[in-house]
Design a protein around this motif. Structure first.
Motif, short mmCIF file in Angstrom:
data_model
loop_
_atom_site.label_atom_id
_atom_site.label_comp_id
_atom_site.label_asym_id
_atom_site.label_seq_id
_atom_site.Cartn_x
_atom_site.Cartn_y
_atom_site.Cartn_z
N ALA A 103 0.84 -1.21 0.00
CA ALA A 103 0.00 0.00 0.00
C ALA A 103 0.87 1.25 0.00
CB ALA A 103 -0.91 -0.01 1.22
N ILE A 104 1.88 1.28 0.86
CA ILE A 104 2.72 2.47 0.95
C ILE A 104 3.52 2.66 -0.34
CG2 ILE A 104 4.72 3.48 2.15
CD1 ILE A 104 3.59 2.42 4.74
N THR A 105 4.02 1.55 -0.88
CA THR A 105 4.81 1.66 -2.11
C THR A 105 3.96 2.22 -3.25
OG1 THR A 105 5.90 -0.36 -1.38
CG2 THR A 105 6.37 0.35 -3.62
N VAL A 106 2.78 1.64 -3.46
CA VAL A 106 1.93 2.13 -4.55
C VAL A 106 1.54 3.58 -4.29
CG1 VAL A 106 -0.27 1.82 -5.76
CG2 VAL A 106 1.06 -0.17 -5.08
N ALA A 107 1.20 3.89 -3.04
CA ALA A 107 0.76 5.26 -2.74
C ALA A 107 1.89 6.26 -2.94
CB ALA A 107 0.23 5.33 -1.31
N VAL A 108 3.12 5.89 -2.58
CA VAL A 108 4.24 6.82 -2.76
C VAL A 108 4.46 7.06 -4.26
CG1 VAL A 108 6.74 7.04 -2.55
CG2 VAL A 108 5.38 6.40 -0.56
N VAL A 109 4.32 6.00 -5.06
CA VAL A 109 4.52 6.14 -6.51
C VAL A 109 3.40 6.99 -7.14
CG1 VAL A 109 4.60 4.88 -8.70
CG2 VAL A 109 5.82 3.99 -6.71
N VAL A 110 2.15 6.69 -6.78
CA VAL A 110 1.02 7.40 -7.39
C VAL A 110 0.87 8.81 -6.82
CG1 VAL A 110 -1.48 7.33 -7.77
CG2 VAL A 110 -0.16 5.21 -7.83
N GLY A 111 1.18 8.96 -5.55
CA GLY A 111 1.10 10.28 -4.90
C GLY A 111 -0.30 10.84 -4.72
N PRO A 112 -1.24 10.09 -4.14
CA PRO A 112 -2.58 10.66 -3.93
C PRO A 112 -2.48 11.82 -2.94
CG PRO A 112 -2.35 8.64 -2.65
CD PRO A 112 -1.11 8.76 -3.49
N GLY A 113 -3.27 12.86 -3.18
CA GLY A 113 -3.29 13.97 -2.22
C GLY A 113 -2.34 15.09 -2.59
N GLU A 114 -1.48 14.88 -3.60
CA GLU A 114 -0.61 15.98 -3.99
C GLU A 114 -1.48 17.00 -4.71
OE1 GLU A 114 2.43 13.96 -6.19
OE2 GLU A 114 3.43 13.28 -4.36
N GLY A 115 -1.42 18.25 -4.31
CA GLY A 115 -2.26 19.29 -4.91
C GLY A 115 -3.73 19.13 -4.58
N PHE A 116 -4.03 18.48 -3.46
CA PHE A 116 -5.42 18.22 -3.05
C PHE A 116 -6.11 19.52 -2.63
CE2 PHE A 116 -8.47 17.09 0.31
CZ PHE A 116 -9.24 16.15 -0.35
N ASP A 117 -7.36 19.70 -3.09
CA ASP A 117 -8.10 20.90 -2.72
C ASP A 117 -8.95 20.61 -1.49
OD1 ASP A 117 -9.73 23.04 -2.47
OD2 ASP A 117 -10.28 23.16 -4.59
N MET A 118 -8.55 21.17 -0.36
CA MET A 118 -9.25 20.90 0.90
C MET A 118 -10.73 21.26 0.83
SD MET A 118 -7.31 20.17 3.78
CE MET A 118 -5.69 20.43 4.44
N GLN A 119 -11.03 22.33 0.06
CA GLN A 119 -12.43 22.80 -0.02
C GLN A 119 -13.33 21.72 -0.62
OE1 GLN A 119 -13.32 25.70 1.18
NE2 GLN A 119 -11.19 25.98 1.75
N LEU A 120 -12.77 21.04 -1.64
CA LEU A 120 -13.57 20.06 -2.36
C LEU A 120 -14.05 18.92 -1.47
CD1 LEU A 120 -12.03 19.50 -5.89
CD2 LEU A 120 -14.36 20.14 -5.30
N ALA A 121 -13.22 18.54 -0.55
CA ALA A 121 -13.60 17.41 0.29
C ALA A 121 -14.76 17.78 1.19
CB ALA A 121 -12.42 16.96 1.13
N GLY A 122 -14.81 19.05 1.60
CA GLY A 122 -15.94 19.57 2.38
C GLY A 122 -16.31 18.72 3.57
N GLN A 123 -15.35 18.27 4.30
CA GLN A 123 -15.67 17.39 5.43
C GLN A 123 -15.86 18.15 6.74
OE1 GLN A 123 -16.28 14.18 5.27
NE2 GLN A 123 -16.01 14.35 3.06
N ALA A 124 -16.59 17.53 7.60
CA ALA A 124 -16.73 18.08 8.94
C ALA A 124 -15.41 17.85 9.68
CB ALA A 124 -17.84 17.34 9.66
N GLU A 125 -15.28 18.52 10.82
CA GLU A 125 -14.02 18.30 11.54
C GLU A 125 -14.04 16.94 12.22
OE1 GLU A 125 -14.77 20.72 15.57
OE2 GLU A 125 -15.53 21.42 13.67
#
Ligand code: ASP
Length: 438
Positions: A103-125
């Motif tokens: 999981a960590i290897t694939v995630a480091v290669v793909v890089g999810p979350g780079e340039g992520f827009d916090m507004q879009l997720a619109g989550q509660a705290e």
């Protein structure tokens, strides 16, 4: 006219897909319609689904107890038991470590979350839940009062006490025989209760899926697609790759047959999001469909459902990389190694119930200094990922049981390769049976 019988797995699968479609349609077109929300989603679907989960959970504690006593007594001597237990434990830890490393290897290669827009997720705290410290997990292994452990369904404590109890049944020799035989009979009765519950499962699964998907629109996934996608891909890779390679190399059995026969348990895990609630079905599939000897199944499956969480570790690995990327924190190799170690240990303390993986993630984050509030970002899609990772958790439990059984020569290859072995067919109650032709 020849009577067409549909096996229960196919029926459950069809109803599951219907539930998914009905739920998604409600989410897309009727999420504002009060009547549908009140009477259907939060009324009928909720009641039927929750009743079904209760029915499954009702089986778990008695089934695990009797099945563990049968398992330990069936294995017969403490040395073999120790060997089987240690093999299973080491394999559980190994697969979890492999899962999170992948999981960590694939995630480091793909890089999810780079340039992520916090507004879009619109989550509660997210208010950090109190994740138990690891030391407490170890201390809590031993129940101060077994009855309290049974009453509250604390699986680790129940397993600890029952195994100890069963070992002592073995140790008293002849005098203990009637207890072992009694447990065997009670176990048979509980397995029959499982069969009964399996026959109403299609409706229960439909209701669970319809409710989940009418509340959780698939649209929620979009802003989180990189995170969701990486977790989903690694889950599939681990289930069809790592586990199957191990099964082939160490277990020398056909992965295809294995996966086919595990379908029912996977569907149950997916729709209940709980490895614990799925124990009855996993036990049944591994014993009756895969042909693993009863004592080995009874011993390893509940053990695995409680301490082995490959899918959960995968989510935790990808979540760590994702949150580190979102917050621009560099964990470095040592950080990731800590995450691997923590997730493996955390899996022991993660109860096989819905959503706990997220709580244990807080413990992992604390350890490596990632902001626990970050969990709020991934909470929205966790319901769906929970379903998927639970299916992987259960597949891992069954795979290791099969591998250990093969090593111990405790599997009937005849049953394993027989496509019809242990398959459930619809029961036709006498009054439903077709009338004889005149
Ligand atoms: N729902 C998972 C299970 O029961 C645990 C988790 O990851 O939350 O296996």
């Amino acid at each position: 006219m020849p009577q067409q019988k549909m096996n229960v797995t196919t029926k459950i699968l069809i109803w599951m897909i219907c539930g998914l479609i009905v739920g998604s349609l409600i989410n897309a077109f009727a999420s504002e319609v009060a009547f549908i929300q009140n009477y259907l989603v939060n009324g009928l679907f909720h009641v039927v689904g929750a009743t079904f989960i209760s029915a499954l959970k009702m089986l778990v504690v008695p089934l695990v107890t009797f099945s563990l006593i049968c398992g330990v007594c069936g294995i017969g001597d403490v040395n073999t038991l120790g060997r089987v237990g240690i093999k299973a434990f080491l394999l559980f830890m190994l697969t979890t470590a492999l899962a999170i490393t992948l999981a960590i290897t694939v995630a480091v290669v793909v890089g999810p979350g780079e340039g992520f827009d916090m507004q879009l997720a619109g989550q509660a705290e997210f208010t950090a839940p109190a994740a138990p410290p690891l030391t407490q997990v170890l201390i809590d292994l031993v129940p101060t009062n077994p009855i309290a452990a049974y009453a509250s369904g604390n699986m680790l404590q129940i397993i600890f006490f029952t195994i100890l109890f069963a070992i002592c049944v073995l140790m008293i020799g002849e005098k203990g025989r009637s207890i072992a035989q009694g447990a065997e009979k009670l176990n048979d009765v509980m397995m029959e209760v499982v069969n009964v519950v399996m026959h109403v499962a299609p409706i229960g699964v439909f209701a669970l899926m319809a409710k989940t998907f009418s509340l959780q629109g698939l649209g929620l996934i979009l802003p989180m697609i990189s995170y969701f996608g990486v977790v989903a891909v690694v889950l599939v890779l681990h289930m069809t790759g790592t586990l199957m390679i191990l099964l082939k190399l160490l277990g020398r059995v056909s992965p295809l047959i294995f996966l086919k026969k595990m379908r029912t348990a996977q569907i149950f895990a997916f729709s209940t999001s709980s490895s614990n609630a799925t124990i009855p079905v996993t036990l049944r599939s591994v014993e009756k469909r895969l042909g693993v000897d009863k004592s080995t199944t009874s011993f390893i499956v509940p053990f695995g459902a409680t301490i082995n969480m490959d899918g959960t570790a995968i989510m935790q690995g990808v979540a760590t990389v994702f949150i580190a990327n979102v917050y621009g924190i560099d964990l470095g190799i040592s950080g990731y190694l800590t995450v691997i170690g923590m997730a493996v240990l955390a899996s022991i303390g993660t109860a096989g119930v819905p959503g706990v993986g997220l709580i244990m993630l807080a413990m992992v984050f604390n350890q490596v200094g990632l902001p626990v509030e970050g969990i709020a970002l991934i909470m929205g899609v966790d319901r769906l990922l929970d379903m998927m990772r639970t299916a992987v958790n259960v597949t891992g439990d069954a795979a290791i049981t099969t591998i250990v059984a093969r090593a111990e020569n405790k599997i009937s290859m005849e049953t394993f390769t027989d496509p019809a072995a242990g398959q459930m067919e619809e029961v036709h109650l006498p009054h439903e049976a077709p009338l004889p032709e005149k």
